[in-house]
Structures are given as C-alpha cells and as structure tokens.
Write a protein that holds these residues in place. Structure first.
Motif, PDB file in Angstrom:
ATOM      1  N   PRO A  61       0.806  -1.226   0.000  1.00 32.03           N
ATOM      2  CA  PRO A  61       0.000   0.000   0.000  1.00 32.03           C
ATOM      3  C   PRO A  61       0.843   1.282   0.000  1.00 32.03           C
ATOM      4  N   PHE A  62       2.121   1.178   0.291  1.00 32.34           N
ATOM      5  CA  PHE A  62       2.961   2.370   0.319  1.00 32.34           C
ATOM      6  C   PHE A  62       3.473   2.767  -1.058  1.00 32.34           C
ATOM      7  N   ASN A  63       3.792   1.788  -1.911  1.00 28.20           N
ATOM      8  CA  ASN A  63       4.345   2.136  -3.225  1.00 28.20           C
ATOM      9  C   ASN A  63       3.586   1.532  -4.409  1.00 28.20           C
ATOM     10  N   GLY A  64       2.565   0.724  -4.137  1.00 29.83           N
ATOM     11  CA  GLY A  64       1.755   0.153  -5.209  1.00 29.83           C
ATOM     12  C   GLY A  64       2.415  -1.010  -5.944  1.00 29.83           C
ATOM     13  N   GLN A  65       3.612  -1.393  -5.541  1.00 30.92           N
ATOM     14  CA  GLN A  65       4.297  -2.531  -6.155  1.00 30.92           C
ATOM     15  C   GLN A  65       3.996  -3.793  -5.360  1.00 30.92           C
ATOM     16  N   ASN A  66       4.428  -4.947  -5.874  1.00 29.71           N
ATOM     17  CA  ASN A  66       4.222  -6.203  -5.156  1.00 29.71           C
ATOM     18  C   ASN A  66       4.914  -6.169  -3.802  1.00 29.71           C
ATOM     19  N   LEU A  67       4.314  -6.869  -2.823  1.00 30.40           N
ATOM     20  CA  LEU A  67       4.994  -7.049  -1.546  1.00 30.40           C
ATOM     21  C   LEU A  67       6.325  -7.735  -1.807  1.00 30.40           C
ATOM     22  N   LYS A  68       7.247  -7.589  -0.889  1.00 28.51           N
ATOM     23  CA  LYS A  68       8.575  -8.186  -1.001  1.00 28.51           C
ATOM     24  C   LYS A  68       8.591  -9.536  -0.290  1.00 28.51           C
ATOM     25  N   TYR A  69       9.408 -10.451  -0.794  1.00 27.70           N
ATOM     26  CA  TYR A  69       9.550 -11.790  -0.217  1.00 27.70           C
ATOM     27  C   TYR A  69      11.010 -12.193  -0.321  1.00 27.70           C
ATOM     28  N   ARG A  70      11.510 -12.783   0.761  1.00 29.38           N
ATOM     29  CA  ARG A  70      12.893 -13.232   0.763  1.00 29.38           C
ATOM     30  C   ARG A  70      13.000 -14.462   1.643  1.00 29.38           C
ATOM     31  N   THR A  71      13.669 -15.498   1.143  1.00 25.37           N
ATOM     32  CA  THR A  71      13.913 -16.671   1.973  1.00 25.37           C
ATOM     33  C   THR A  71      15.145 -16.429   2.828  1.00 25.37           C
ATOM     34  N   LEU A  72      15.135 -17.050   3.997  1.00 18.77           N
ATOM     35  CA  LEU A  72      16.222 -16.943   4.959  1.00 18.77           C
ATOM     36  C   LEU A  72      16.737 -18.345   5.264  1.00 18.77           C
TER      37      LEU A  72
END
Length: 127
Positions: A61-72
């Motif tokens: 909702p802040f930038n209109g792009q896809n949420l971020k995802y990262r494996t750890l």
C-alpha cells in the motif's frame, strides 16, 4: 530561495497503510505455508503462488508494487517497504515475537511478517 512543497501522508493514512500491509503480508505468508505443505519446500518467488495459492500478488500500500519476499536460512520474510519507501531487505525493526502452532511469528514495525520453522530453530542434539 524557492521552497518546494512536499506532500507526505497523514499519520492516519500511514497507520491504515501499515494495517493493510500487515494483512496482505499475513495472507501471503499463509499462501506460502500452503505451498510449502503441498510442494515440500518454500517457493522461489511470490509468482510461484499465483494462481493456485493467491489470485494475484498483493500490492504494497505504500508504493503500489508487489509485496517483497525473501527466503532466509531458517524461514522467510514477507514485507512492505514502509512509509519511507526504502527496501531494506526485510531488516528487522523493533521485533515483537510470539509462538503459535509450532511457528515463531515475528511482527515488524516495517509492516511485514517473518516466519521461522520451529524445527529449524532448535539446535541439534550434541554427542
């Protein structure tokens, strides 16, 4: 000297965006868990979840792009860039943790969710 007016979101809009981001991150984390249970591993990207586990990748909702995802090494993080629009790779900000159904949930001020698999957190038994 001419000053340029900067438009910043109101506090109430920031709070609403944070709430929407946490909801979207939680929904995405649930889809990741369904994928993991079915496929036996974490998805390489959020695109692997569409259309079976998610209709579309939720928007930040802040930038209109896809949420971020990262494996750890011991889990993964789904997060929003937050009100400063800076992608810090899901870096933790004042974490608050709790355990629920065998998963440790770590809520983050930057409007995201970090999940660890309990069996990966436990140290191996020594000799």
């Amino acid at each position: 000297m001419m000053l340029k007016r900067i438009s910043l979101p109101s506090d109430s809009q920031v709070m609403a965006n944070q709430a929407f981001a946490v909801i979207a991150a939680t929904q995405t984390a649930l889809a990741i868990e369904r994928y993991r249970l079915t496929e036996g591993h974490l998805p390489e990207s959020l695109e692997n979840l569409v259309p079976t586990y998610l209709e579309t990748i939720p928007k930040d909702p802040f930038n209109g792009q896809n949420l971020k995802y990262r494996t750890l090494e011991k889990g993964y993080v789904v997060y929003s860039v937050g009100e400063d629009l800076t992608d810090e790779g899901g870096a933790e900000k004042e974490p608050r943790a709790r355990q629920e159904n065998g998963l440790y949930l770590l809520y983050r001020r930057r409007a995201g969710i970090l999940l660890f698999q309990r069996q990966l957190l436990q140290a191996p038994a020594g000799p």
